[in-house]
Scaffold this motif. Structure first.
Motif, PDB file in Angstrom:
ATOM      1  N   ALA A  96      -0.304 -17.219  42.058  1.00 28.38           N
ATOM      2  CA  ALA A  96      -0.659 -16.516  41.103  1.00 28.38           C
ATOM      3  C   ALA A  96      -1.679 -17.609  40.300  1.00 28.38           C
ATOM      4  O   ALA A  96      -2.077 -18.829  40.512  1.00 28.38           O
ATOM      5  N   LEU A  97      -2.645 -16.892  39.416  1.00 25.39           N
ATOM      6  CA  LEU A  97      -3.560 -17.648  38.618  1.00 25.39           C
ATOM      7  C   LEU A  97      -2.954 -18.676  37.722  1.00 25.39           C
ATOM      8  O   LEU A  97      -2.226 -18.483  37.382  1.00 25.39           O
ATOM      9  N   GLU A 100      -7.892 -20.174  34.772  1.00 28.58           N
ATOM     10  CA  GLU A 100      -8.490 -19.251  35.604  1.00 28.58           C
ATOM     11  C   GLU A 100      -8.250 -17.984  34.911  1.00 28.58           C
ATOM     12  O   GLU A 100      -9.078 -17.297  34.668  1.00 28.58           O
ATOM     13  N   ARG A 101      -7.054 -17.561  34.239  1.00 24.56           N
ATOM     14  CA  ARG A 101      -6.790 -16.565  33.493  1.00 24.56           C
ATOM     15  C   ARG A 101      -7.399 -16.666  32.134  1.00 24.56           C
ATOM     16  O   ARG A 101      -8.172 -15.655  31.695  1.00 24.56           O
ATOM     17  N   ALA A 102      -7.653 -17.871  31.471  1.00 21.20           N
ATOM     18  CA  ALA A 102      -8.513 -17.870  30.308  1.00 21.20           C
ATOM     19  C   ALA A 102      -9.985 -17.559  30.499  1.00 21.20           C
ATOM     20  O   ALA A 102     -10.642 -16.847  29.731  1.00 21.20           O
TER      21      ALA A 102
END
Length: 112
Positions: A10-11, A15-17
């Motif tokens: 999972a990220l 990384e998601r931000a």
């Protein structure tokens, strides 16, 4: 023999931000085509021809565009292409060479 493909993890939150920031900011990125005035040798008519290109971003709701000084240096005019592929005439309304940025459109007019 083909290598087995393993699912990625999972990220991470960082990384998601970063992905969210890119998705939010990317529509404000523009493509700038600079123009140079040229006189036709036979008819002596003046016309504007593409001279160079670069990128910039929309600064505010009034249509001001920020770019590097070298993008607009020596240009007689410019056209700005937005993320939706619409093209707008641009006018230089101010710049500061020492900061190497500031190209603005004033009340852009749609050209296509």
């Amino acid at each position: 023999m083909p290598r087995a493909v393993t699912p990625r993890e999972a990220l991470k939150p960082e990384e998601r931000a970063t992905i969210a920031l890119f998705r939010q900011a990317s529509p404000s990125v523009v493509f700038i085509t600079t123009l140079a005035r040229q006189r036709d040798l036979f008819s002596l008519n003046m016309s504007e021809m593409p001279q160079g290109s670069g990128s910039g971003f929309i600064w505010d709701q009034e249509g001001h565009i920020i770019t590097n000084f070298h993008v607009i240096q020596d240009a007689s005019g410019a056209k700005v292409t937005l993320a939706d592929h619409s093209e707008w005439d641009a006018q230089l309304v101010g710049w500061r060479q020492t900061r190497m940025w500031l190209y603005c459109t004033s009340r852009p007019r749609k050209t296509s």
